[in-house]
Design a protein around this motif. Sequence first.
Motif, PDB file in Angstrom:
ATOM      1  N   VAL A 160     -68.492   5.466  95.548  1.00 61.74           N
ATOM      2  CA  VAL A 160     -69.587   5.372  94.583  1.00 61.74           C
ATOM      3  C   VAL A 160     -70.879   5.359  95.396  1.00 61.74           C
ATOM      4  O   VAL A 160     -71.238   4.356  96.007  1.00 61.74           O
ATOM      5  CB  VAL A 160     -69.471   4.098  93.716  1.00 61.74           C
ATOM      6  N   VAL A 161     -71.560   6.492  95.431  1.00 60.62           N
ATOM      7  CA  VAL A 161     -72.714   6.629  96.318  1.00 60.62           C
ATOM      8  C   VAL A 161     -74.022   6.194  95.664  1.00 60.62           C
ATOM      9  O   VAL A 161     -75.030   6.025  96.343  1.00 60.62           O
ATOM     10  CB  VAL A 161     -72.863   8.087  96.803  1.00 60.62           C
ATOM     11  N   TRP A 162     -73.987   6.022  94.326  1.00 63.99           N
ATOM     12  CA  TRP A 162     -75.253   5.783  93.638  1.00 63.99           C
ATOM     13  C   TRP A 162     -74.958   5.094  92.310  1.00 63.99           C
ATOM     14  O   TRP A 162     -74.088   5.536  91.559  1.00 63.99           O
ATOM     15  CB  TRP A 162     -75.941   7.124  93.423  1.00 63.99           C
ATOM     16  N   SER A 163     -75.675   4.010  92.040  1.00 63.59           N
ATOM     17  CA  SER A 163     -75.588   3.327  90.750  1.00 63.59           C
ATOM     18  C   SER A 163     -76.959   3.336  90.099  1.00 63.59           C
ATOM     19  O   SER A 163     -77.957   2.964  90.732  1.00 63.59           O
ATOM     20  CB  SER A 163     -75.108   1.880  90.937  1.00 63.59           C
ATOM     21  N   ILE A 164     -77.012   3.762  88.839  1.00 65.11           N
ATOM     22  CA  ILE A 164     -78.276   3.878  88.108  1.00 65.11           C
ATOM     23  C   ILE A 164     -78.294   2.806  87.028  1.00 65.11           C
ATOM     24  O   ILE A 164     -77.384   2.737  86.200  1.00 65.11           O
ATOM     25  CB  ILE A 164     -78.407   5.277  87.480  1.00 65.11           C
ATOM     26  N   PRO A 165     -79.311   1.957  87.015  1.00 59.90           N
ATOM     27  CA  PRO A 165     -79.314   0.827  86.070  1.00 59.90           C
ATOM     28  C   PRO A 165     -79.443   1.278  84.619  1.00 59.90           C
ATOM     29  O   PRO A 165     -79.925   2.373  84.322  1.00 59.90           O
ATOM     30  CB  PRO A 165     -80.526   0.012  86.503  1.00 59.90           C
ATOM     31  N   TYR A 166     -79.010   0.398  83.741  1.00 65.36           N
ATOM     32  CA  TYR A 166     -79.126   0.632  82.299  1.00 65.36           C
ATOM     33  C   TYR A 166     -80.520   0.199  81.841  1.00 65.36           C
ATOM     34  O   TYR A 166     -80.915  -0.951  82.034  1.00 65.36           O
ATOM     35  CB  TYR A 166     -78.053  -0.172  81.570  1.00 65.36           C
ATOM     36  N   ASP A 167     -81.273   1.134  81.263  1.00 63.31           N
ATOM     37  CA  ASP A 167     -82.604   0.824  80.725  1.00 63.31           C
ATOM     38  C   ASP A 167     -82.809   1.721  79.512  1.00 63.31           C
ATOM     39  O   ASP A 167     -83.395   2.798  79.599  1.00 63.31           O
ATOM     40  CB  ASP A 167     -83.688   1.067  81.774  1.00 63.31           C
ATOM     41  N   GLN A 168     -82.266   1.289  78.380  1.00 57.68           N
ATOM     42  CA  GLN A 168     -82.244   2.126  77.193  1.00 57.68           C
ATOM     43  C   GLN A 168     -83.640   2.483  76.704  1.00 57.68           C
ATOM     44  O   GLN A 168     -83.878   3.587  76.210  1.00 57.68           O
ATOM     45  CB  GLN A 168     -81.471   1.427  76.078  1.00 57.68           C
TER      46      GLN A 168
END
Length: 410
Positions: A341-349
């Motif tokens: 998993v090279v990248w995690s993008i946060p949840y910001d609806q």
Amino acid sequence: MMSKHSLFLISSRQGFFQDADRAVANTGPGSSVRIGGRAAFSNGATAPAGLEAIRSGNANVILLDLDSGIAEAFKALESLANASPDACVLAASATHDPDLILRAVRAGAADFLALPLDSAALTEALSRTTRKASVESTSTIPRGRVMSFISAKGGCGATSVAVNLAITLSRAQTAEARPVILLDLDSPGGDAAAMLKLEPTYSLADIAANIHRLDMDLLNSMALRHDSGLMCLAAAGEGAKPGRLEPGQMATIVAFLQEHFDVVLAGGGLGDVEMAAVNLAHMVHVVSTLDFLSLKRAQGIIVRLREFGVTGDALRVVVNKLDKHSELTSRDARQALDAPVVWSIPYDQRVADRAVNEGLPYTALGRNRLQAAFDEYATLLGGELQSTDTSNGVSRLFRRLVPGRAGMPA
């Protein structure tokens, strides 16, 4: 003096030899195409005979009949590719199965021709291989990076991720860097152009319809331009001439773009047309969210990608919409998928909804957590590129891969 294109034929079928004779004769008076020799599989020395014809100057292209017997034909094709990687081999078959075409390309074929042979198609294939060889032999500039983003399932956001990363990379360009172009592979009617508030007049299908005259003038006349500097090609099904692309057309388009741009592929699946593009990617990102169904679908996609030869650093997982309250974690995803998993993008609806509703990239919405995540990954990519080995001009991660085998080093 040898003609510009001299063919060495390999087959066990007399009908194939007659078909090739007819096709060459029909290329017209004064044609630069001739037949410089032939060998039958039955003599047991077809690959060495073809190599000898190339080395002696009697031929510069090998035309291989796959319909003489798949096992024998692929054995000869692989022997030719291993013994002389620069040898130009054209594979031919009456079977137009996409898996067969991809298998032939991965085994080392420079192009694929349908049987019975068409004179115009033969001439065009020879011209393509000549142009490709000329570019590869004269260019000292590394070809552009190709990055693909595939959704584990609908709603995971691969197109949004690809669009916003392409914008981030485009805005971060230095004077020496390549420009960035985005290809929407979600056909028909992908969303990439709408996410950028762009109205397509032309699409990838229009480029394919004019593939015989593909150059920068044609591209500039049909590509969309965003104010960030990013160029975009809308999905087939948008624009004036909706239609389906052929795998060979898609591969030609991506290979051409790679000579001038860093290329971001948005969406698409594992069909023959999309895989013709993904097959040229240096990195393939599977975009998933942290829920059971998405991870299960991602698992299946990763298995298929590995069957296509996408392995090692080329195969990457992106976790999108990461919610700190989720029951599953990025570590769970890494273990379930057996891939980094090279990248995690946060949840910001709130920011995500505003971007979609207003047709704006995250970077245009002021400082926000989403754009910070994209800046971080763009910086990581830039750092990987700057760690290039100066002896060959291409980094470990972005080195030129064997055509048709993403993730396998040259």
